[in-house]
Write a protein that holds these residues in place. Structure first.
Motif, short mmCIF file in Angstrom:
data_model
loop_
_atom_site.label_atom_id
_atom_site.label_comp_id
_atom_site.label_asym_id
_atom_site.label_seq_id
_atom_site.Cartn_x
_atom_site.Cartn_y
_atom_site.Cartn_z
N THR A 47 0.85 -1.18 0.00
CA THR A 47 0.00 0.00 0.00
C THR A 47 0.89 1.24 0.00
OG1 THR A 47 -0.14 0.40 2.40
CG2 THR A 47 -1.58 -1.32 1.47
N THR A 48 0.27 2.40 0.01
CA THR A 48 1.03 3.65 0.04
C THR A 48 1.72 3.86 1.38
OG1 THR A 48 -1.03 4.77 0.67
CG2 THR A 48 -0.39 4.85 -1.66
N HIS A 49 1.32 3.09 2.40
CA HIS A 49 1.88 3.27 3.75
C HIS A 49 2.63 2.06 4.28
CE1 HIS A 49 -1.00 6.49 3.45
NE2 HIS A 49 -0.82 6.90 4.69
N ARG A 50 2.25 0.85 3.84
CA ARG A 50 2.77 -0.35 4.49
C ARG A 50 2.96 -1.50 3.50
NH1 ARG A 50 -1.91 -1.54 8.63
NH2 ARG A 50 -3.13 -0.91 6.80
N VAL A 51 3.70 -2.51 3.98
CA VAL A 51 3.72 -3.83 3.35
C VAL A 51 2.98 -4.75 4.30
CG1 VAL A 51 5.14 -5.82 2.75
CG2 VAL A 51 5.84 -3.54 2.02
N LEU A 52 1.93 -5.41 3.80
CA LEU A 52 1.08 -6.26 4.63
C LEU A 52 1.29 -7.71 4.23
CD1 LEU A 52 -2.15 -4.07 4.28
CD2 LEU A 52 -0.27 -3.81 5.91
N LEU A 53 1.55 -8.55 5.19
CA LEU A 53 1.83 -9.97 4.95
C LEU A 53 0.75 -10.82 5.59
CD1 LEU A 53 5.64 -9.75 5.82
CD2 LEU A 53 4.63 -9.73 3.53
N GLN A 54 0.15 -11.71 4.78
CA GLN A 54 -0.96 -12.51 5.29
C GLN A 54 -0.83 -13.97 4.91
OE1 GLN A 54 -4.06 -9.28 3.84
NE2 GLN A 54 -5.12 -10.83 5.06
N ARG A 55 -1.21 -14.80 5.85
CA ARG A 55 -1.38 -16.23 5.66
C ARG A 55 -2.42 -16.66 6.68
NH1 ARG A 55 3.76 -20.24 6.04
NH2 ARG A 55 3.21 -20.14 8.24
N ALA A 56 -2.97 -17.84 6.55
CA ALA A 56 -4.02 -18.28 7.48
C ALA A 56 -3.58 -18.17 8.93
CB ALA A 56 -4.43 -19.72 7.15
N ASP A 57 -2.29 -18.45 9.19
CA ASP A 57 -1.79 -18.44 10.57
C ASP A 57 -0.79 -17.31 10.82
OD1 ASP A 57 0.10 -19.41 8.83
OD2 ASP A 57 0.83 -20.99 10.17
N TYR A 58 -0.78 -16.31 9.94
CA TYR A 58 0.25 -15.27 10.06
C TYR A 58 -0.25 -13.97 9.44
CZ TYR A 58 4.96 -13.19 9.83
OH TYR A 58 6.06 -12.37 10.00
N THR A 59 -0.28 -12.90 10.22
CA THR A 59 -0.68 -11.58 9.72
C THR A 59 0.22 -10.51 10.34
OG1 THR A 59 -2.37 -11.43 11.46
CG2 THR A 59 -3.09 -12.18 9.29
N LYS A 60 1.09 -9.93 9.55
CA LYS A 60 2.03 -8.91 10.03
C LYS A 60 2.06 -7.73 9.07
CE LYS A 60 3.53 -11.18 13.67
NZ LYS A 60 3.36 -10.67 15.05
N GLN A 61 2.58 -6.62 9.56
CA GLN A 61 2.69 -5.42 8.74
C GLN A 61 4.06 -4.77 8.96
OE1 GLN A 61 0.19 -2.13 10.06
NE2 GLN A 61 -0.08 -3.10 12.07
N ILE A 62 4.58 -4.18 7.90
CA ILE A 62 5.84 -3.41 7.96
C ILE A 62 5.53 -2.01 7.44
CG2 ILE A 62 8.24 -3.25 7.20
CD1 ILE A 62 8.11 -6.23 6.50
#
Length: 362
Positions: A47-62
């Motif tokens: 996105t314009t602000h973040r990198v978003l990482l998703q998986r069924a058992d994993y959700t993180k943002q940078i």
């Protein structure tokens, strides 16, 4: 593993599984089948602000402001590298491998997004504000002065809109500005007394609509999830069910630009069950297609008709029942016929049309 020490935080999600967007944040790119270190099968959302990482058992943002620099591993003589490294400000290095898209495309989009620094930019003063340092004159005083200042505001706003919509690239460059402008316009309108329809539509705007250019092969999946979030309010105001034609109308109106086709909407709705979303695409015997919330069912409507029977609010017609429950005529007629089938109502076919009364013969 201490992810906060690595400038990575937990990512809050909406009921559909899509991330909660920040103010003024717009999606730039969505990529599947990404590996970070030893974590495989991640959904990588830029996105314009973040990198978003998703998986069924994993959700993180940078947050992009925490990335010091990017490093694209050089290509070999006979093979192309798919590795991109993030050098974070706390000296941590994260290695990403991209298997479903060209690594260089991600690098270019990410570099351009980081250069813009949208997370620190404010809405330009020439869009919604006037020059407070301007010298006072009699032309700016009184009611006439207020009207002139309002006209200047509208003129500058129109200039900004014209510049943004001149072409697609300009629109993308001005995406954040347009989102902030829309939010400010919506906030201004919310302070006024307006009828329910206008108030409803003002609050239905989408800040970052899913597009084929950002979601790629995931377009219909992401569209299905966004529809799930978007339709919660209109469904709750329409007894949990809406004809697909009405969904198409209000959703495209909220998108404003880059409208979706009827086929795209239909394909997205077919994915509700597969994605385990709390919506259902329902086909009635008449052929009518509707989107229905799993929180509502035919029994909810039949219970309401039973309350009408007890309160003796009859006769009922499809038109009067549609008005009572904010339904379309076809849906209202379906539920009345369903109640007749359950022997709750009986009909009277007269010159006035089809009337329904409590069934006193059972």
């Amino acid at each position: 593993e201490n992810k906060k020490g690595c400038s990575m935080d937990d990512l809050p999600l909406l009921p559909s599984g899509r991330p909660i967007m920040l103010t003024g944040e717009v999606e730039v790119l969505v990529v599947q089948k990404v590996q970070m270190e030893d974590l495989e099968g991640l959904l990588f959302r830029l996105t314009t602000h973040r990198v978003l990482l998703q998986r069924a058992d994993y959700t993180k943002q940078i947050h992009l402001q925490n990335i010091d620099k990017l490093e694209a591993e050089p290509h070999g003589w006979f093979s192309k590298s798919n590795i991109l490294k993030f050098h974070l400000r706390n000296t941590t290095i994260l290695q990403f491998s991209f298997f479903s898209v060209d690594r260089d495309l991600v690098f270019q989009r990410l570099s351009k997004t980081m250069q813009k620094k949208s997370w620190v930019q404010e809405l330009p003063s020439n869009v919604m504000t006037t020059n407070k340092g301007a010298n006072f004159s009699t032309t700016s005083a009184g009611i006439g002065g207020i009207i002139r200042r309002q006209e200047e505001k509208h003129e500058k706003t129109n200039q900004s809109l014209s510049q943004a919509f001149a072409d697609l690239s300009a629109l993308m460059d001005n995406a954040k500005e347009m989102v902030l402008l829309a939010q400010k316009l919506k906030a201004n309108h919310s302070n006024k007394e307006e009828d329910d329809v206008n108030d409803f539509m003002l609050n239905m705007g989408l800040e970052s609509p899913v597009s084929k250019s950002t979601a790629g092969n995931l377009f219909h999946v992401e569209l299905s999830r966004q529809l799930c979030d978007f339709l919660q309010v209109p469904l709750s105001r329409n007894t949990g069910i809406l004809p697909l034609t009405e969904v198409y109308s209000i959703y495209n109106r909220a998108r404003g630009t880059e409208l979706i086709s009827p086929e795209d909407l239909y394909r997205a709705c077919l994915l509700f069950e597969q994605l385990q979303l709390p919506l259902t695409l329902r086909r009635f015997d008449s052929g009518l297609l509707c989107v229905q919330s799993d929180l509502y069912s035919d029994q909810v409507m039949l219970d309401y008709i039973d309350e009408l029977v007890k309160s003796n609010k009859f006769p009922l017609t499809a038109s009067s029942f549609a008005s009572l429950k904010n339904l379309t005529m076809s849906l209202a007629n379906y539920y009345l016929l369903k109640a007749e089938e359950r022997e709750m109502l009986c009909r009277d076919e007269s010159f006035e049309g089809l009337l329904f009364y409590p069934n006193i013969f059972v």
